[in-house]
Design a protein around this motif. Sequence first.
Motif, short mmCIF file in Angstrom:
data_model
loop_
_atom_site.label_atom_id
_atom_site.label_comp_id
_atom_site.label_asym_id
_atom_site.label_seq_id
_atom_site.Cartn_x
_atom_site.Cartn_y
_atom_site.Cartn_z
N ASP A 283 62.34 46.13 50.37
CA ASP A 283 61.08 46.43 49.95
C ASP A 283 60.12 47.43 50.65
OD1 ASP A 283 58.21 45.55 48.97
OD2 ASP A 283 58.13 43.98 50.19
N PRO A 284 60.59 48.86 50.24
CA PRO A 284 60.17 49.77 51.06
C PRO A 284 58.45 49.99 50.74
CG PRO A 284 61.27 50.55 48.88
CD PRO A 284 61.68 49.11 49.49
N PRO A 285 57.75 50.32 51.48
CA PRO A 285 58.17 50.96 52.88
C PRO A 285 58.44 49.96 54.23
CG PRO A 285 55.88 51.23 52.89
CD PRO A 285 56.27 50.33 51.51
N HIS A 286 58.33 48.64 53.78
CA HIS A 286 58.48 47.47 54.97
C HIS A 286 59.86 47.99 55.58
CE1 HIS A 286 57.95 43.97 57.21
NE2 HIS A 286 59.21 43.62 56.64
N LEU A 287 59.65 47.66 57.00
CA LEU A 287 60.96 47.91 57.86
C LEU A 287 60.95 46.70 58.74
CD1 LEU A 287 59.72 51.49 59.30
CD2 LEU A 287 61.72 50.92 58.03
N PRO A 288 62.34 46.39 58.89
CA PRO A 288 62.65 45.18 59.35
C PRO A 288 62.60 45.14 60.98
CG PRO A 288 64.80 46.14 58.64
CD PRO A 288 63.32 47.08 58.33
N PHE A 289 61.65 45.83 61.64
CA PHE A 289 61.49 46.03 62.96
C PHE A 289 60.01 45.40 63.48
CE2 PHE A 289 63.65 50.01 61.45
CZ PHE A 289 64.97 49.55 61.55
N ASP B 293 56.60 45.02 65.53
CA ASP B 293 55.38 45.91 66.04
C ASP B 293 56.00 46.78 67.47
OD1 ASP B 293 54.14 44.89 63.73
OD2 ASP B 293 52.56 44.04 64.86
N GLY B 294 55.68 48.12 67.23
CA GLY B 294 55.83 48.93 68.38
C GLY B 294 57.25 48.68 69.20
N GLY B 295 58.30 48.45 68.18
CA GLY B 295 59.54 48.26 68.63
C GLY B 295 60.56 49.57 68.62
N VAL B 296 59.92 50.49 68.21
CA VAL B 296 60.72 52.11 67.83
C VAL B 296 59.96 52.98 68.70
CG1 VAL B 296 61.58 53.55 66.28
CG2 VAL B 296 61.42 51.02 65.46
N ARG C 87 53.01 51.10 62.44
CA ARG C 87 53.15 49.84 63.06
C ARG C 87 54.47 49.70 63.84
NH1 ARG C 87 56.20 45.64 62.03
NH2 ARG C 87 57.36 46.69 60.44
N VAL C 88 55.52 50.17 63.46
CA VAL C 88 56.71 49.88 64.23
C VAL C 88 56.96 50.87 65.42
CG1 VAL C 88 57.97 49.14 62.23
CG2 VAL C 88 58.28 51.58 62.89
N LEU C 89 56.04 52.07 65.35
CA LEU C 89 56.31 52.99 66.77
C LEU C 89 55.37 52.28 67.78
CD1 LEU C 89 55.62 56.55 65.14
CD2 LEU C 89 57.56 55.81 66.75
N ARG C 90 56.05 52.42 68.95
CA ARG C 90 55.38 52.01 70.36
C ARG C 90 54.22 53.12 70.44
NH1 ARG C 90 56.61 55.99 74.09
NH2 ARG C 90 58.37 57.11 74.18
N PRO C 91 53.48 52.63 71.33
CA PRO C 91 52.36 53.50 71.77
C PRO C 91 53.05 54.81 72.30
CG PRO C 91 51.65 51.33 72.43
CD PRO C 91 52.99 51.08 72.06
N ARG C 92 52.50 55.80 71.96
CA ARG C 92 53.10 57.11 72.37
C ARG C 92 54.27 57.51 71.71
NH1 ARG C 92 49.20 60.09 73.41
NH2 ARG C 92 50.23 61.40 74.82
N GLY C 93 54.87 56.63 71.06
CA GLY C 93 55.97 57.20 70.22
C GLY C 93 55.93 58.31 69.35
N LEU C 94 57.12 58.86 68.96
CA LEU C 94 57.08 60.06 68.28
C LEU C 94 57.52 60.06 66.71
CD1 LEU C 94 59.13 62.31 71.00
CD2 LEU C 94 56.62 62.41 70.51
N LEU C 95 56.47 60.90 66.09
CA LEU C 95 56.84 60.91 64.69
C LEU C 95 57.27 62.52 64.18
CD1 LEU C 95 56.80 59.54 61.95
CD2 LEU C 95 54.52 60.25 61.78
N TYR C 96 58.42 62.50 63.70
CA TYR C 96 58.95 63.98 63.51
C TYR C 96 59.05 64.04 61.95
CZ TYR C 96 62.18 67.93 64.14
OH TYR C 96 63.10 69.09 64.29
#
Length: 214
Positions: free
Chosen positions: A86-92, A94-97, A124-133
Motif C-alpha cells: 500500500d505505497p507509500p505506507h512503510l511497515p516501520f 515512527d522515527g525508526g529509520v 514519519r519514519v525518519l528519526r529526528p535529525r535523520g537524513l533524506l538523500y
Amino acid sequence: MTPDGQLAYWSSTGVAKSFTHPLDVAWLPGLPGTARIVDYGCGYGRVTGLLREHGFTAVEGVDPSPGLLARARRTHPGLAFTLLADPPHLPFPDGGVDAVLVFAVLTCIPADDDQRRLLAELTRVLRPRGLLYVSDVLLQTDARNQDRYRRGAERYGTHGVFDVGDGAVCRHHSPEHLRGLLTGYELVAERELTVETMNGNPVGALQLLARKGR
C-alpha cells in the motif's frame, strides 16, 4: 500513487531497465555501519547493494513492484527487500529509520499530491535529525524534451510530465520543486550532475541531502 498501468509497467517492461544515479557515501556523514537505512523505490536493488558494499549492514530496499523485487533478490541474495502493498505506507514505526534514499523515484510519481504523500511518509519514519538523500531528474532544455513536456501538459495538466513511449509516465522537475518538497528539513548539500535515463539518454539531474528537524 501512479497512473493506471504504472505498476504493471514496472513489473513487465520496466523490470529490464537500468538506472545510473550515483551514490556518494560521503553524503551519509556520521552514520555507523549499523544505521538503519531504507532504499525507497529500490527497484532491482542497485543502491541497496552499493550501501551494503560500503559496510552498512542494516539496509532494506522497499518497492511496490513484485517483478523488480524478484530481480533484486536474484541479483542480491541475502539482502532484505520488502514489497510495499500500500505505497507509500512503510511497515516501520515512527522515527525508526536513520536515513532514507530516494533515487529516481519522484520521476515515476507524476502527481504533486502523490509526491507530497510520499515525503510525509518518509518524514514519519525518519528519526529526528535523520537524513533524506534524494536524486532525481531535472527539467531539460532540449527540443525533444520540451516537445514531450508540451504534449504531456496538455494531457496531464503538469509541466514536466510526459509519456515515455513504452508504457511509462514520467516527470522531470525544476530544482525549486524538488527543494520545495523538503519542508521541515535542513538542506545540507546539493549538486547537479549528468546521468543516463532508463532508456540510455543523458539528462541533467539534481541530488539533495537534507536533515529532518528535531
